[in-house]
Motif scaffolding. Structure first.
Motif, short mmCIF file in Angstrom:
data_model
loop_
_atom_site.label_atom_id
_atom_site.label_comp_id
_atom_site.label_asym_id
_atom_site.label_seq_id
_atom_site.Cartn_x
_atom_site.Cartn_y
_atom_site.Cartn_z
N LYS A 88 1.67 15.91 14.86
CA LYS A 88 2.61 14.84 14.61
C LYS A 88 2.28 14.17 13.28
O LYS A 88 1.13 13.85 13.00
CB LYS A 88 2.55 13.81 15.74
N ILE A 89 3.30 13.97 12.45
CA ILE A 89 3.12 13.36 11.14
C ILE A 89 4.16 12.25 10.95
O ILE A 89 5.08 12.09 11.77
CB ILE A 89 3.28 14.39 10.00
N ALA A 90 3.99 11.50 9.87
CA ALA A 90 4.96 10.47 9.50
C ALA A 90 5.39 10.73 8.06
O ALA A 90 4.54 10.93 7.18
CB ALA A 90 4.36 9.07 9.63
N LEU A 91 6.69 10.73 7.83
CA LEU A 91 7.25 10.83 6.49
C LEU A 91 7.77 9.44 6.10
O LEU A 91 8.61 8.87 6.81
CB LEU A 91 8.39 11.85 6.45
N ASP A 92 7.25 8.89 5.01
CA ASP A 92 7.62 7.54 4.58
C ASP A 92 8.53 7.65 3.36
O ASP A 92 8.16 8.26 2.34
CB ASP A 92 6.37 6.73 4.24
N PHE A 93 9.71 7.02 3.44
CA PHE A 93 10.69 7.04 2.36
C PHE A 93 10.93 5.62 1.87
O PHE A 93 11.23 4.72 2.67
CB PHE A 93 12.01 7.66 2.83
N GLN A 94 10.80 5.43 0.55
CA GLN A 94 11.09 4.12 -0.05
C GLN A 94 12.57 4.04 -0.37
O GLN A 94 13.09 4.77 -1.22
CB GLN A 94 10.27 3.91 -1.32
N ARG A 95 13.28 3.13 0.30
CA ARG A 95 14.72 3.02 0.13
C ARG A 95 15.11 2.18 -1.07
O ARG A 95 16.13 2.42 -1.70
CB ARG A 95 15.36 2.39 1.38
N ARG A 96 14.33 1.16 -1.37
CA ARG A 96 14.72 0.24 -2.43
C ARG A 96 13.49 -0.32 -3.13
O ARG A 96 12.37 -0.22 -2.61
CB ARG A 96 15.54 -0.91 -1.86
N GLU A 97 13.69 -0.90 -4.28
CA GLU A 97 12.63 -1.59 -5.01
C GLU A 97 13.13 -2.99 -5.33
O GLU A 97 13.82 -3.21 -6.33
CB GLU A 97 12.26 -0.84 -6.30
#
Length: 488
Positions: A157-166
């Motif tokens: 099991k892993i986690a994918l982290d996505f940055q949506r905004r700055e």
């Protein structure tokens, strides 16, 4: 044979995989029968109206308790789950077994905050985390994210982290106005900058943030934080209620412009050790004096000032100097971090590498701030174990966002994403002029030479230590116009 996908099994499996949906349905259906669906619609409308009002009146609190849950639910089913099969297939993350059946990684959950989405993934058979690491850029582009990273949660099991905004791309961080009087300064709320919601970010040097550790690589913006703290303390510095002890091992390049308002200043590692000795000796004397009087706590004043020690580049004192300097400085700094809170001792340290070898006493700093760091492991080293899993992606801060950091304070589990306001050279000059205009701060002066030798303390001359005949020699020495330095 042939019973793997019967209607009963398909429906039962769907119900088992969606407990919240089934639980909500099980509660709402009998409630609607008992009170009527019209009443339920009115209640739902009132709840929506209250939620919208809460969101408009206090967006940060709404996002913390409700908004992140609603956003995670919405983005999971509308953004990610809807196109999950197509994206993972196009990124080469679908495998097959010996029978030719496709094995697709499963999206089991989504967590969302104001900036990042975290997708929890159960990998397909035959996959490893490196497969997703190699596809990170393709996944980020597919979901239109600014940046992406991957974490291992547990085997399989892993986690994918996505940055949506700055948010700091469009948010201007104004330099807080410099307080004009002592009454305008609240040591419990020293404004340094803003958080990602636009709210003012404060430090509490009175009770909570008694010692602060800053970690960030070159150009990350540590100077903005250090000068910002001094700016917030300006009236107390001018009045003598706060004294600054500053160690700048880089030859004074960072803080040399403010030496006139510092109580004590060192520009090398050897001078830094001497300053640390004087700092500890001063607070040791105050500790015993107040202890004999039965005083357990102090209020900053001219008699018992708040002594703030600022050490830029801690590594120069604790890791990269001579062994005799490292050993003694480590001992004195640890003593300052553990014994002088009640008598007005505060320590603020900055370092590029928050490792145990460089900052062995990092656990003694109750407040930790991680600016842009070079490695993901540095985040937990600075802020504490598990902070990166909670969303402190300090290693992902862009280089152009100097001053942006994740702050971890005692009493708060989640790190806060904040940015300190930038102080220009003119702002620093204004600060120094403001703090020294009344002459209450003893400036740093060169050595004062007397007829009988050099004064051991170059920062001030206590004439009570001299006899009457020595005063006559000093007056005669001052009257000579031969180019010697004037007695302060």
């Amino acid at each position: 044979m042939g019973t793997e996908k019967t209607p009963a099994r398909v429906v039962g499996g769907w119900m088992w995989r969606h407990p919240r949906t089934m639980g909500t349905t099980a509660v709402l259906t009998p409630t609607g029968v008992m009170v009527g669906y019209q009443t339920m619609l009115w209640a739902a409308g009132i709840a929506v109206l209250m939620g919208v009002s809460w969101r408009l009146l206090d967006a940060p609190t709404f996002d913390r308790f409700a908004g992140r849950l609603l956003r995670a639910w919405w983005r999971r089913w509308v953004i990610y789950q809807r196109q999950w099969m197509r994206v993972v297939a196009s990124c080469g993350l679908v495998t097959s077994d010996h029978r030719g059946d496709q094995l697709v990684p499963k999206l089991v959950g989504v967590r969302s905050n104001w900036v990042w989405d975290s997708l929890h993934i159960r990998m397909a058979k035959g996959q490893e985390p490196e497969d997703y690491g190699q596809a990170l850029d393709r996944l980020a582009n597919s979901f239109k994210a600014h940046a992406a990273s991957m974490r291992i949660l547990k085997p399989g099991k892993i986690a994918l982290d996505f940055q949506r905004r700055e948010p700091f791309n469009e948010m201007a961080i104004p330099l807080p106005a410099m307080p004009e009087s002592i009454d305008a300064v609240d040591l419990r709320k020293l404004e340094i900058g803003r958080d990602e919601f636009g709210r003012p970010f404060h430090l509490d040097l009175l009770k909570r943030d008694i010692h602060v550790l800053l970690a960030g690589e070159t150009g990350a913006g540590k100077g903005s934080w250090l000068w910002g703290i001094q700016r917030a303390l300006a009236p107390l510095i001018r009045a003598g209620h706060v004294r600054l002890w500053v160690i700048d091992p880089k030859g004074g390049m960072e803080f040399g412009g403010g030496r006139e308002m510092f109580h004590d200043f060192a520009e090398s590692d050897r001078e830094g050790l001497e300053l640390m000795r004087r700092y500890v000796a001063e607070l040791e004397k105050r500790k015993f004096d107040l202890g004999r009087q039965g005083i357990r706590d102090t209020t900053p004043s001219r008699e018992t000032p708040l002594d703030v020690l600022i050490c830029d580049e801690l590594a120069a004192m604790t890791a990269y100097s001579d062994r005799d300097i490292r050993v003694e400085f480590h001992q004195l700094l640890s003593k300052g971090l553990t014994q002088y809170r009640a008598v007005g001792g505060r320590i603020i340290g900055a370092t590029q590498e928050p490792t145990k070898d460089v900052v062995p006493m990092r656990g003694l700093f109750p407040t930790k701030i991680a600016l842009r760091v070079d490695a993901a492991s540095y985040v937990d080293m600075c802020l504490g174990e598990g902070m990166r899993d909670l969303g402190a992606f300090a290693d992902k801060i862009p280089a152009y966002l100097a001053g942006v950091a994740y702050a971890k304070t005692d009493g708060r589990k989640e790190p806060r994403r904040v940015r300190a306001a930038f102080s220009t050279d003119d702002d620093i000059a204004e600060l120094v002029a403001f703090c020294t205009e009344l002459g209450n701060v003893t400036p740093i002066r060169p050595e004062v030479k007397l007829p009988d030798g050099t004064v051991t303390n170059p920062y001030q001359v206590d004439f009570e230590d001299f006899e009457d005949d020595e005063f006559e020699e000093i007056e005669q020495f001052e009257g000579e116009d031969d180019g010697d330095e004037e007695i302060a």
